[in-house]
Design a protein around this motif. Structure first.
Motif, PDB file in Angstrom:
ATOM      1  N   ALA A  47     -33.216-109.036  69.867  1.00  0.00           N
ATOM      2  CA  ALA A  47     -33.690-108.334  68.666  1.00  0.00           C
ATOM      3  C   ALA A  47     -33.800-109.704  67.470  1.00  0.00           C
ATOM      4  O   ALA A  47     -33.919-109.442  66.438  1.00  0.00           O
ATOM      5  CB  ALA A  47     -33.089-107.187  68.007  1.00  0.00           C
ATOM      6  N   ASP A  48     -33.810-110.782  67.929  1.00  0.00           N
ATOM      7  CA  ASP A  48     -33.688-111.961  67.045  1.00  0.00           C
ATOM      8  C   ASP A  48     -35.177-111.825  66.322  1.00  0.00           C
ATOM      9  O   ASP A  48     -36.306-112.120  67.013  1.00  0.00           O
ATOM     10  CB  ASP A  48     -33.891-113.570  67.912  1.00  0.00           C
ATOM     11  CG  ASP A  48     -33.837-114.729  67.083  1.00  0.00           C
ATOM     12  OD1 ASP A  48     -34.033-114.595  65.862  1.00  0.00           O
ATOM     13  OD2 ASP A  48     -33.555-115.638  67.544  1.00  0.00           O
ATOM     14  N   PRO A  49     -34.906-111.873  65.003  1.00  0.00           N
ATOM     15  CA  PRO A  49     -36.123-111.872  63.985  1.00  0.00           C
ATOM     16  C   PRO A  49     -37.108-113.163  64.108  1.00  0.00           C
ATOM     17  O   PRO A  49     -38.345-112.911  63.755  1.00  0.00           O
ATOM     18  CB  PRO A  49     -35.599-111.535  62.557  1.00  0.00           C
ATOM     19  CG  PRO A  49     -34.252-112.401  62.671  1.00  0.00           C
ATOM     20  CD  PRO A  49     -33.676-111.954  63.910  1.00  0.00           C
ATOM     21  N   LEU A  50     -36.698-114.202  64.688  1.00  0.00           N
ATOM     22  CA  LEU A  50     -37.657-115.297  64.724  1.00  0.00           C
ATOM     23  C   LEU A  50     -38.043-115.701  66.052  1.00  0.00           C
ATOM     24  O   LEU A  50     -38.861-116.320  66.278  1.00  0.00           O
ATOM     25  CB  LEU A  50     -36.522-116.508  64.332  1.00  0.00           C
ATOM     26  CG  LEU A  50     -36.178-116.699  63.009  1.00  0.00           C
ATOM     27  CD1 LEU A  50     -35.604-118.082  62.633  1.00  0.00           C
ATOM     28  CD2 LEU A  50     -37.129-116.343  61.950  1.00  0.00           C
ATOM     29  N   ASP A  51     -37.762-114.452  66.814  1.00  0.00           N
ATOM     30  CA  ASP A  51     -38.460-114.530  68.438  1.00  0.00           C
ATOM     31  C   ASP A  51     -39.781-114.070  68.360  1.00  0.00           C
ATOM     32  O   ASP A  51     -40.316-112.783  67.648  1.00  0.00           O
ATOM     33  CB  ASP A  51     -37.500-113.790  69.461  1.00  0.00           C
ATOM     34  CG  ASP A  51     -38.093-113.952  70.640  1.00  0.00           C
ATOM     35  OD1 ASP A  51     -39.020-113.013  71.094  1.00  0.00           O
ATOM     36  OD2 ASP A  51     -37.297-114.447  71.558  1.00  0.00           O
ATOM     37  N   ALA A  52     -40.741-114.677  68.817  1.00  0.00           N
ATOM     38  CA  ALA A  52     -41.981-114.034  68.806  1.00  0.00           C
ATOM     39  C   ALA A  52     -42.262-112.927  69.383  1.00  0.00           C
ATOM     40  O   ALA A  52     -43.207-112.090  68.858  1.00  0.00           O
ATOM     41  CB  ALA A  52     -43.133-115.111  69.605  1.00  0.00           C
ATOM     42  N   ASN A  53     -41.606-112.540  70.653  1.00  0.00           N
ATOM     43  CA  ASN A  53     -41.781-111.253  71.225  1.00  0.00           C
ATOM     44  C   ASN A  53     -41.286-110.261  70.222  1.00  0.00           C
ATOM     45  O   ASN A  53     -41.827-108.907  70.476  1.00  0.00           O
ATOM     46  CB  ASN A  53     -41.156-111.292  72.605  1.00  0.00           C
ATOM     47  CG  ASN A  53     -41.950-112.173  73.384  1.00  0.00           C
ATOM     48  OD1 ASN A  53     -43.069-112.320  73.612  1.00  0.00           O
ATOM     49  ND2 ASN A  53     -40.998-112.899  74.585  1.00  0.00           N
ATOM     50  N   VAL A  54     -40.148-110.482  69.563  1.00  0.00           N
ATOM     51  CA  VAL A  54     -39.597-109.330  68.864  1.00  0.00           C
ATOM     52  C   VAL A  54     -40.552-109.240  67.529  1.00  0.00           C
ATOM     53  O   VAL A  54     -40.756-108.132  67.224  1.00  0.00           O
ATOM     54  CB  VAL A  54     -38.221-109.762  68.368  1.00  0.00           C
ATOM     55  CG1 VAL A  54     -37.656-108.886  67.301  1.00  0.00           C
ATOM     56  CG2 VAL A  54     -37.201-110.039  69.352  1.00  0.00           C
TER      57      VAL A  54
END
Length: 724
Positions: free
Chosen positions: A275-282
């Motif tokens: 759920a990393d807010p900087l992950d594009a998929n998230v």
């Protein structure tokens, strides 16, 4: 046979009357009791003899229905409401675009002042005749204006020479429901959740409409329907259909729906590994989820988020910041006009610093970094909705951030729904507090309404105290807290006394022999509870978990800041938390003018003395008493104040129904019993450190300290769910 039928009819009518009286409380402040004053009734009848009211929208239809309902109850006659203007019109209700030119010329400048939600209510001279005009720039202003007109009539105000130009001073005026999907309510003391998720979306409980009416009547324009300790299921399609049904019900009353977003939802319901807010998929998952919500609810308000607080997941789980998390959500909401309310209630068991300092330390360095559609939502004090706290120092330290006030309407730390505690006095105290951020007069209210820094987006939230109890709030006087929150959210400069006056007249009676003593009782009730629970700046000495009753001895919980002993630090040398420059230095988080005051016990307001100072038992108070004697007498004063409240209520008996009287009488007797419990348990415990006798004037305890320590309350209402 005719005689028997007549007797039967009388019995039925009498039974109906008795039953109706037993339902007192359901109508809240919208009972619209009949105006008994003959002259006032005649004035109101004349003013509403012929009403022009167009029906152009769903909102105007429900507004017209409310007007009709109110006038019928207040005057005992059905009003003449038409969508045709005529020379005989006595009350003209119309949006600006539909006003006659002669009226528009009079009101045009006024309407420019009231914006999108305000209204003008004014008596004018038109064609040689006096006419009352209610106008606004849109439907929502008309809605609020009609409720205000009915409120004035309930209060017995004259309508002659009315000249009201009013608009809300705060943009978002939101109730936060800590309601779980199983219908339990965290910190709820008035029954189960209003939302019957099992029956939604097909079944719309009429109570949902009455809830919306009540909120609209005091200007509340948003509701977050689920707990901040969030459940990801609320974002699944099945539940979104249910939320849509609520949104559709609330929309005609100007209320937007918000949802609490569990930060780990992309994992729990999205199938992602992070759920990393900087992950594009998230980011893409949240974008699609947000688009899905807006497809169902075009006026969806946005998300309320509790992150990295009390075990809730958040961006810090991935080495990110609150800014990273809040702005990620803000970006997906921005195209839809949605907002993020990001709660600042954070503290960590890994941070050895004073808990009162932690939110400030985490958020203030990010001032100016949050997007424009983010509101950082802070509790009114730095600990946790205590009976009294100094205002949260964040309100004096983030000029470039949209700061949103969070008050607690439900009485988690103020006696649940049993104790009569008028909370608008607490709200008023906080809003009137001076931050000194831009010199003297920089009040918290000016921070919250945006006038101090020119804030673009403003908001205020209240943790709701509603439930399925017949009277909504578990205690009729607790309705005044809901009412008062709404009125202060509309105008944070209103006085608690005026609000009490309005509520009493709308709820109980307009008789001054009832209003004045009851108002005095309400205005003193908050100070009473502070005295018998947490006098002289003591705080968070409540029993563990449920927060029901005293527990100053609790010291064995896994996290130090969950223990009451962490906050009072009583020992043989004295009592209180040293937050001065010689202690935790929490005073440094306030403006220098305040820090100087708080650092010195001689200049610290005595009601906050033990919040900021650890002082010896023989420290001399301003009245010459030692700290021990003064504290003990404060506990006794609180008990005595409840006794006075009981005496005041006894004298109110002629002015209320039997059911109304007995409900409050029983609750006040419980309050007295529990005030004595607080006094005795706390003084017995603190006496083990002071080693001093109770001063003259303090009643001696009839139970032992061991007895009070042995009390357990495994089924106290409002407990936090076990999964949290």
């Amino acid at each position: 046979m005719t005689c028997n039928k007549y007797i039967l009819l009388l019995i039925v009518l009498f039974s109906s009357l008795t039953y109706a009286q037993s339902l007192d409380g359901y109508d809240l402040w919208l009972g619209y009791s009949k105006v008994e004053d003959v002259l006032l009734a005649q004035e109101y009848s004349n003013a509403t003899k012929s009403i022009y009211f167009p029906e152009e929208s769903e909102m105007l239809i429900v507004t017209k229905k409310e007007l009709k309902r109110g006038l019928e109850n207040l005057l005992g006659q059905s009003p003449d409401i038409s969508n045709l203007q005529g020379s005989g019109t006595t009350l003209l209700i119309s949006k600006k675009d539909d006003l006659p030119q002669t009226v528009l010329e009079v009101l045009d400048q006024n309407l420019e002042q009231v914006g999108k939600e305000g209204f003008v209510l004014k008596e004018i001279l038109s064609d040689g005749k006096e006419m009352l005009v209610l106008s606004a720039n849109n439907d929502q202003g008309i809605l609020y204006g009609v409720f205000r007109l009915l409120s004035l009539m309930q209060q017995g105000e004259t309508l002659g020479r009315l000249d009201i130009i009013d608009a809300p001073k705060i943009d978002l005026r939101v109730l936060n429901h800590w309601d779980n999907l199983d219908r339990t309510v965290e910190r709820g003391y008035a029954g189960f959740s209003l939302w019957n998720w099992q029956k939604l979306p097909e079944y719309i409980d009429p109570r949902y409409i009455d809830y919306a009416r009540a909120n609209a009547s005091i200007g509340i324009n948003g509701t977050a329907v689920s707990n901040v300790n969030a459940n990801s299921l609320i974002l699944t399609p099945m539940y979104l259909e249910k939320v849509k049904a609520l949104a559709d019900t609330f929309r005609p009353y100007g209320i937007k729906v918000y949802l609490t977003a569990r930060f780990s939802s992309p994992i729990e319901i999205g199938g992602l590994e992070t759920a990393d807010p900087l992950d594009a998929n998230v980011q893409e998952w949240w974008r699609k989820k947000t688009d899905q919500i807006y497809a169902l609810i075009p006026d969806f308000g946005g998300y309320l988020v509790k992150a990295n607080s009390e075990g809730q997941p958040g961006p810090q789980n991935y080495g990110r910041t609150h800014v990273d998390g809040a702005n990620m959500m803000a970006k997906v909401l921005e195209p839809h006009g949605g907002i993020v309310m990001w709660r600042a209630f954070v503290y960590s068991e890994h941070d050895k610093n004073d808990r009162a300092k932690q939110a400030y330390s985490e958020f203030v360095p990010f001032d100016g970094k949050f997007m424009d559609n983010v509101l950082v939502q802070s509790k009114n004090g730095a600990i946790d909705f205590q009976p009294r706290e100094p205002f949260h120092p964040m309100f004096g330290a983030m000029p470039q951030t949209n700061l949103m006030m969070e008050f607690q309407i439900t009485k988690e730390y103020l006696g649940f729904s049993t104790h009569l505690v008028y909370l608008p006095k607490l709200f008023e105290e906080v809003l009137d507090a001076d931050t000194f951020q831009k010199g003297k007069g920089s009040t918290v209210a000016k921070v919250v309404d945006g006038t101090l820094h020119g804030t673009k987006l403003t908001g205020i939230a209240g943790v709701a105290n509603t439930g399925t109890d017949l009277n909504w709030t578990g205690h009729t006087f607790a309705q005044a807290d809901w009412y008062g929150f709404g009125r202060l959210a509309w105008n944070p400069y209103l006085g608690a006394e005026k609000i009490a006056d309005e509520w009493i007249k709308a709820t109980y009676s307009r008789n001054p022999k009832f209003v004045e003593p009851i108002k005095k009782m309400m205005l003193g009730s908050r100070e009473a509870v502070v005295n018998y629970m947490n006098p002289l700046g003591l705080h968070h000495i409540f029993d563990t978990g449920h927060h029901y009753g005293p527990g100053p001895w609790v010291s064995e919980l896994s996290r130090p800041e969950w223990n009451p002993t962490y906050y009072h630090k009583a020992d043989e040398n004295g009592i209180g938390f040293d937050r001065t420059s010689t202690g935790s230095d929490a005073t440094a988080q306030y403006a220098p003018e305040l820090a100087k005051i708080f650092n010195d016990p001689k200049t610290t307001p005595e009601e906050l003395l033990l919040w900021f100072h650890h002082l010896p038992w023989d420290y001399k108070l301003k009245n010459g008493l030692t700290l021990w004697n003064g504290m003990a007498l404060k506990y006794q004063e609180g008990v005595d104040q409840v006794k006075e409240m009981i005496e005041t209520w006894e004298k109110s008996k002629p002015y209320v129904s039997k059911e109304q009287f007995e409900e409050i009488q029983m609750s006040l007797n419980i309050q007295l019993k529990e005030a004595k419990w607080w006094r005795d348990a706390c003084l017995l415990y603190f006496q083990t450190f002071s080693k001093q006798e109770l001063p003259q004037g303090v009643e001696k305890p009839t139970k032992t300290l061991e007895y009070f320590k042995s009390l357990k309350f495994p089924f106290a209402p409002g407990r936090r769910p076990q999964w949290d």
